[in-house]
Write an enzyme that holds these catalytic residues in place. Sequence first.
Site, PDB file in Angstrom:
ATOM      1  N   ALA A  19       0.840  -1.196   0.000  1.00 17.49           N
ATOM      2  CA  ALA A  19       0.000   0.000   0.000  1.00 17.49           C
ATOM      3  C   ALA A  19       0.874   1.245   0.000  1.00 17.49           C
ATOM      4  CB  ALA A  19      -0.923   0.000   1.213  1.00 17.49           C
ATOM      5  N   GLN A  71      -4.908  -6.835  -6.237  1.00 17.96           N
ATOM      6  CA  GLN A  71      -5.192  -7.395  -4.919  1.00 17.96           C
ATOM      7  C   GLN A  71      -6.422  -6.738  -4.302  1.00 17.96           C
ATOM      8  OE1 GLN A  71      -2.911  -6.779  -1.043  1.00 17.96           O
ATOM      9  NE2 GLN A  71      -2.263  -8.845  -1.568  1.00 17.96           N
ATOM     10  N   CYS A 101      -1.873  -8.835   5.216  1.00 19.96           N
ATOM     11  CA  CYS A 101      -1.547  -7.522   5.763  1.00 19.96           C
ATOM     12  C   CYS A 101      -1.687  -7.519   7.287  1.00 19.96           C
ATOM     13  CB  CYS A 101      -2.460  -6.457   5.162  1.00 19.96           C
ATOM     14  SG  CYS A 101      -2.116  -4.789   5.786  1.00 19.96           S
ATOM     15  N   LYS A 140      -2.452 -14.307  -0.783  1.00 16.78           N
ATOM     16  CA  LYS A 140      -1.257 -13.971  -0.004  1.00 16.78           C
ATOM     17  C   LYS A 140      -1.589 -14.075   1.471  1.00 16.78           C
ATOM     18  CE  LYS A 140       2.672 -10.821   0.165  1.00 16.78           C
ATOM     19  NZ  LYS A 140       2.853 -10.561   1.604  1.00 16.78           N
ATOM     20  N   ASN A 201       8.105 -14.952   0.631  1.00 18.75           N
ATOM     21  CA  ASN A 201       8.208 -13.520   0.872  1.00 18.75           C
ATOM     22  C   ASN A 201       8.758 -13.277   2.277  1.00 18.75           C
ATOM     23  OD1 ASN A 201       5.897 -10.939   1.723  1.00 18.75           O
ATOM     24  ND2 ASN A 201       7.669 -10.653   0.419  1.00 18.75           N
ATOM     25  N   GLY A 202       9.579 -12.227   2.406  1.00 25.09           N
ATOM     26  CA  GLY A 202      10.065 -11.842   3.725  1.00 25.09           C
ATOM     27  C   GLY A 202      11.571 -11.864   3.842  1.00 25.09           C
ATOM     28  N   ASP A 203      12.190 -10.697   4.030  1.00 26.10           N
ATOM     29  CA  ASP A 203      13.625 -10.554   4.285  1.00 26.10           C
ATOM     30  C   ASP A 203      14.510 -10.976   3.120  1.00 26.10           C
ATOM     31  OD1 ASP A 203      12.844  -9.707   6.759  1.00 26.10           O
ATOM     32  OD2 ASP A 203      13.690 -11.389   7.879  1.00 26.10           O
ATOM     33  N   ARG A 226       9.783  -4.728   0.555  1.00 24.96           N
ATOM     34  CA  ARG A 226      10.508  -3.537   1.014  1.00 24.96           C
ATOM     35  C   ARG A 226      11.892  -3.389   0.378  1.00 24.96           C
ATOM     36  NH1 ARG A 226      10.397  -4.619   7.203  1.00 24.96           N
ATOM     37  NH2 ARG A 226      10.397  -6.763   6.389  1.00 24.96           N
TER      38      ARG A 226
END
Length: 329
Positions: A19, A71, A101, A140, A201-203, A226
Amino acid sequence: MFRIGPYQIDSQVILAPMAGVTDRPFRQLCRQLGAGLVVSEMVTANAELWGSRKSSLRLDHRGEVAPISVQIAGGDPEMMAEAARLNADNGAQIIDINMGCPAKKVCKKAAGSALLKDEQLVNDILRAVVSAVDIPVTLKIRTGWSMEDRNALRVARIAQDNGIAALAIHGRTRACGFTGAAEYDTIAAVVQAVDIPVFCNGDIDSAPKARQVLEHTGAQAVMIGRAAQGRPWIFREIAHYLRTGEQLPEPSLTEVREILCSHLRELYDFYGDVMGPRIARKHVGWYLQTVAGSESFRQQFNRLDNAEEQHASVQTFFEQLITKEDIAA
């Protein structure tokens, strides 16, 4: 590489929906730089709110390359089904359901990762959305609601049973937010348990980390969030490394300037003369967060509210950086 419904995805690197970040200009940029699939910012399932400027911009897919993945977020099966139909009519080619989320304002509305607490509701939403459209539906999630209740494996089986075409999993629970390290064992267990493509997903912030995670989990792709902020070339770096085992060099200052200035022009065109410069500030901050000596420039840039002045200031700043680099060489 893998398929989502009729779509062949030719890169194992996917842009995660975020977002306030994955707007149309950023999605198009990431596709140009190697992302095999990009997912839009989440759109509320409440179509009565789509008249707002924010929603209308999120629903704008003009010029995007197929497949267009949108999404949706909400907690009511019928409303989610209607949102899926309306988005399909608006050009969506893949519907992605947000059950990942962790934001409080989303979870308070019994949406996002809050849904993971109610597996029957998960089942009802997935069944309703898949039945409502004739395009692929993806999902997701996180590994669970809390460390004590990591139910991603059960949710994944529910997803597969309801015809979900692919599943993305963030390696944290809702309770974790974005703190601590992502864990991938749960994702590996899901990959073993289902036959649909799974994205991790993640890091994941580098090409070697992407390969390590893919080897550990057996997932079909990595999803980058990110780590792409201010560094959209991460997609080509990862894609190249996965194909060849070779690491690409960091982009030159000249190329970073070209990418950033092109991105700024697209932001100004998309958001207009007032919102464009405001949106540009955070992106410029991300691009420059690792550039030594950029703090004072960023402070000065954030005071500019004119697109031409912003663009010119970035050009000048990079010219100075490039000149210093040439002198040092």
